[in-house]
Design an enzyme around this catalytic site. Structure first.
Site, PDB file in Angstrom:
ATOM      1  CB  CYS A 117      -2.498   6.908   6.076  1.00 48.34           C
ATOM      2  SG  CYS A 117      -1.616   7.346   4.576  1.00 48.34           S
ATOM      3  CB  CYS A 159      -1.090   3.151   8.999  1.00 49.15           C
ATOM      4  SG  CYS A 159      -1.710   2.149   7.648  1.00 49.15           S
ATOM      5  CB  CYS A 165       5.900   4.958   4.571  1.00 52.03           C
ATOM      6  SG  CYS A 165       6.533   6.601   4.775  1.00 52.03           S
ATOM      7  CB  CYS A 199      -0.924  -0.045   1.219  1.00 51.44           C
ATOM      8  SG  CYS A 199      -2.133   1.289   1.276  1.00 51.44           S
ATOM      9  CB  CYS A 200       3.822   2.305   2.034  1.00 53.95           C
ATOM     10  SG  CYS A 200       3.225   2.749   3.673  1.00 53.95           S
TER      11      CYS A 200
HETATM   12  S1  SF4 Z   1       0.487   4.613   5.711  1.00 56.99           S
HETATM   13 FE1  SF4 Z   1      -1.071   2.969   5.623  1.00 56.99          FE
HETATM   14  S2  SF4 Z   1      -2.778   3.775   4.393  1.00 56.99           S
HETATM   15 FE2  SF4 Z   1      -0.993   5.137   4.078  1.00 56.99          FE
HETATM   16  S3  SF4 Z   1      -0.042   4.381   2.246  1.00 56.99           S
HETATM   17 FE3  SF4 Z   1       1.002   3.347   3.943  1.00 56.99          FE
HETATM   18  S4  SF4 Z   1      -0.137   1.421   4.336  1.00 56.99           S
HETATM   19 FE4  SF4 Z   1      -1.405   2.735   2.971  1.00 56.99          FE
END
Ligand code: SF4
Length: 242
Positions: free
Chosen positions: A211, A214, A237, A128-129
Site C-alpha cells: 500500500c 506504508c 502484514c 489496519c492490515c
Molecule cells: S499495508 Fe499499510 S495501508 Fe495497507 S493495510 Fe497494512 S497498514 Fe493499512
C-alpha cells in the site's frame, strides 16, 4: 504441460487429510522446479487451488496459468494501492488466461477513517492490515484448500526459510510457494523471456510494493522488505503465517 482443472470435488477434505497431503508434498517437492510444484498442486486440489498476487509483477500468475489456464488469482484490493499496481492487475486480467478476483475489505477507507480515525496505518498498522488484508484474505480463501503466493527466500530474513509446500495450521490450508528458491535474477530472466507485466515502481527503486502509505523506495543492496512499514518494527502484514 497444460492441465485441465478438475471439477470441484464433492465434500471438503478434512484438516488431517490436508495436513498429511502437505507433508507428503513437502517431502516430494523439496528442490523441485516451480512448474513441478504447481503441477502437483493442481493435480491434488483442482479448482480448490488459487494464486494470490500483490502485482509487484505477474510472474507467479503467468507461470501458474501456463500450467492451468483459468486459475483464480486473488488480489487484496485494500483501497490504498498505488495506481501502478492496479494497472498491473488490470493488464493481467486482460492478457493472461486467469480469473482475477479483487477482494475488498468490509469497510471502505472512508468508513475505516470514520470509525477508527484517519490514517490508522500511521498509528496502528497491525490493526489496519488485519482489516484491509488479513480478514479479506481469509474470506477469499474459504472456497479453496490450497493457495500459492510468490514468496521467495531471497526477499529477506523473514522469508529466508520459505519452503515450496507447507501447511498453515491457523487457516487449515495447504500453502504453496513455487518460487521459494528463485532469486531476483531468476525472476528478471522469466520476465524478460515471457514479457510478463511488471509494476513500474520496481524500476523506480521500490524493491517490494505494498500500500502506498506504508511503502518507500529501498537503496541498492538493502533488504527488499526494508521499504515496507519503514516507521515501524514490522516487515510482514500478517498474511503469511507460520
Ligand atoms: S499495508 Fe499499510 S495501508 Fe495497507 S493495510 Fe497494512 S497498514 Fe493499512
Amino acid at each position: 504441460m497444460t492441465i485441465t482443472l478438475n471439477p470441484v470435488l464433492p465434500g471438503r477434505r478434512t484438516v488431517e487429510d490436508l495436513r498429511e497431503t502437505a507433508e507428503r508434498g513437502a517431502a516430494l517437492l523439496r528442490g523441485a522446479s516451480a512448474h513441478r510444484v504447481v503441477e502437483w498442486a493442481v493435480a491434488e486440489f483442482g479448482e480448490r487451488f488459487c494464486v494470490t498476487s500483490s502485482f509487484a509483477d505477474a510472474v507467479l500468475a503467468h507461470l501458474v496459468s501456463s500450467v492451468v489456464p483459468g486459475v483464480d488469482v486473488v488480489f487484496l484490493d485494500t483501497g490504498l494501492h498505488f495506481s501502478e499496481t492496479l494497472r498491473v492487475r488490470d493488464q493481467v486480467a486482460h492478457t493472461l488466461p486467469v480469473r482475477v478476483l479483487s477482494i475488498t475489505p468490509v469497510r471502505t477507507v472512508g468508513q475505516q477513517d470514520g470509525e477508527y480515525g484517519p490514517r490508522l496505518f500511521s498509528r496502528s498498522p497491525d490493526e489496519c492490515c488485519a482489516m484491509r488484508k488479513v480478514e479479506p484474505l481469509e474470506r477469499a480463501l474459504r472456497p479453496y484448500d490450497a493457495w500459492a503466493a510468490g514468496l521467495r527466500r531471497d526477499e529477506g530474513p523473514s522469508r529466508a526459510r520459505t519452503e515450496p509446500v507447507g501447511f498453515e495450521e491457523s487457516r487449515a490450508k495447504v500453502k504453496l510457494a513455487p518460487l521459494a528458491y528463485w532469486t531476483q535474477a531468476d525472476v528478471d530472466a522469466y520476465i524478460a523471456r515471457h514479457d510478463v507485466p511488471v509494476n513500474r515502481l520496481i524500476d523506480q527503486g521500490y524493491a517490494s510494493v505494498g500500500c502506498w502509505p506504508c511503502t518507500r523506495r529501498t537503496a541498492p543492496g538493502e533488504d527488499p522488505r526494508a521499504g515496507r512499514w519503514p516507521m515501524f518494527d514490522k516487515v510482514e502484514c500478517g498474511l503469511h503465517t507460520p
